[in-house]
Design a protein around this motif. Sequence first.
Motif, PDB file in Angstrom:
ATOM      1  N   UNK A   1       4.274   3.786  -5.051  1.00 16.11           N
ATOM      2  CA  UNK A   1       4.505   2.620  -4.198  1.00 16.11           C
ATOM      3  C   UNK A   1       3.788   2.783  -2.861  1.00 16.11           C
ATOM      4  N   UNK A   2       3.857   3.973  -2.290  1.00 14.69           N
ATOM      5  CA  UNK A   2       3.192   4.203  -1.011  1.00 14.69           C
ATOM      6  C   UNK A   2       1.672   4.159  -1.146  1.00 14.69           C
ATOM      7  N   UNK A   3       1.156   4.676  -2.242  1.00 15.19           N
ATOM      8  CA  UNK A   3      -0.285   4.621  -2.469  1.00 15.19           C
ATOM      9  C   UNK A   3      -0.732   3.176  -2.651  1.00 15.19           C
ATOM     10  N   UNK A   4       0.023   2.408  -3.419  1.00 16.90           N
ATOM     11  CA  UNK A   4      -0.295   0.999  -3.625  1.00 16.90           C
ATOM     12  C   UNK A   4      -0.214   0.219  -2.310  1.00 16.90           C
ATOM     13  N   UNK A   5       0.766   0.532  -1.492  1.00 12.44           N
ATOM     14  CA  UNK A   5       0.888  -0.112  -0.184  1.00 12.44           C
ATOM     15  C   UNK A   5      -0.284   0.210   0.724  1.00 12.44           C
ATOM     16  N   UNK A   6      -0.714   1.473   0.699  1.00 15.16           N
ATOM     17  CA  UNK A   6      -1.865   1.854   1.518  1.00 15.16           C
ATOM     18  C   UNK A   6      -3.127   1.134   1.048  1.00 15.16           C
ATOM     19  N   UNK A   7      -3.351   1.106  -0.273  1.00 14.72           N
ATOM     20  CA  UNK A   7      -4.536   0.427  -0.790  1.00 14.72           C
ATOM     21  C   UNK A   7      -4.537  -1.057  -0.453  1.00 14.72           C
ATOM     22  N   UNK A   8      -3.379  -1.695  -0.568  1.00 17.13           N
ATOM     23  CA  UNK A   8      -3.291  -3.118  -0.238  1.00 17.13           C
ATOM     24  C   UNK A   8      -3.604  -3.350   1.235  1.00 17.13           C
ATOM     25  N   UNK A   9      -3.008  -2.547   2.094  1.00 17.72           N
ATOM     26  CA  UNK A   9      -3.254  -2.680   3.530  1.00 17.72           C
ATOM     27  C   UNK A   9      -4.712  -2.412   3.869  1.00 17.72           C
ATOM     28  N   UNK A  10      -5.286  -1.398   3.234  1.00 16.40           N
ATOM     29  CA  UNK A  10      -6.679  -1.051   3.492  1.00 16.40           C
ATOM     30  C   UNK A  10      -7.621  -2.173   3.064  1.00 16.40           C
ATOM     31  N   UNK A  11      -7.409  -2.711   1.871  1.00 15.89           N
ATOM     32  CA  UNK A  11      -8.274  -3.783   1.375  1.00 15.89           C
ATOM     33  C   UNK A  11      -8.137  -5.036   2.239  1.00 15.89           C
ATOM     34  N   UNK A  12      -6.908  -5.387   2.620  1.00 17.22           N
ATOM     35  CA  UNK A  12      -6.733  -6.559   3.485  1.00 17.22           C
ATOM     36  C   UNK A  12      -7.329  -6.314   4.875  1.00 17.22           C
ATOM     37  N   UNK A  13      -7.251  -5.102   5.366  1.00 19.57           N
ATOM     38  CA  UNK A  13      -7.866  -4.773   6.654  1.00 19.57           C
ATOM     39  C   UNK A  13      -9.373  -4.871   6.609  1.00 19.57           C
ATOM     40  N   UNK A  14      -9.971  -4.346   5.550  1.00 19.05           N
ATOM     41  CA  UNK A  14     -11.423  -4.460   5.387  1.00 19.05           C
ATOM     42  C   UNK A  14     -11.824  -5.926   5.248  1.00 19.05           C
ATOM     43  N   UNK A  15     -11.028  -6.694   4.504  1.00 16.92           N
ATOM     44  CA  UNK A  15     -11.311  -8.126   4.363  1.00 16.92           C
ATOM     45  C   UNK A  15     -11.221  -8.856   5.687  1.00 16.92           C
ATOM     46  N   UNK A  16     -10.244  -8.491   6.510  1.00 19.79           N
ATOM     47  CA  UNK A  16     -10.125  -9.114   7.833  1.00 19.79           C
ATOM     48  C   UNK A  16     -11.316  -8.753   8.711  1.00 19.79           C
ATOM     49  N   UNK A  17     -11.758  -7.507   8.632  1.00 14.49           N
ATOM     50  CA  UNK A  17     -12.924  -7.098   9.409  1.00 14.49           C
ATOM     51  C   UNK A  17     -14.161  -7.884   8.962  1.00 14.49           C
ATOM     52  N   UNK A  18     -14.329  -8.061   7.651  1.00 18.86           N
ATOM     53  CA  UNK A  18     -15.455  -8.836   7.150  1.00 18.86           C
ATOM     54  C   UNK A  18     -15.350 -10.288   7.596  1.00 18.86           C
ATOM     55  N   UNK A  19     -14.128 -10.828   7.656  1.00 19.34           N
ATOM     56  CA  UNK A  19     -13.930 -12.212   8.124  1.00 19.34           C
ATOM     57  C   UNK A  19     -14.372 -12.354   9.577  1.00 19.34           C
TER      58      UNK A  19
END
Length: 59
Positions: free
Chosen positions: A5-23
């Motif tokens: 669960x913690x790994x999945x949470x980190x990956x989700x946060x990381x991907x959304x953060x990278x997406x926000x940076x790209x935005x």
Amino acid sequence: MTKSFYILGFLTTFILGIGAMFEFLVWPCRGMIVFAGFLLLNFGLVPTYFYQKYKSVKS
């Protein structure tokens, strides 16, 4: 909570953060990255969270 669960949470946060940076920087493929982050959030992290809560209440 489990380690997955913690790994999945980190990956989700990381991907959304990278997406926000790209935005913000208006780079290509930003929509696909944000979409992948929300898919992972909605179909990975949230169901895992509720399943873990269901298991802890049931036992």
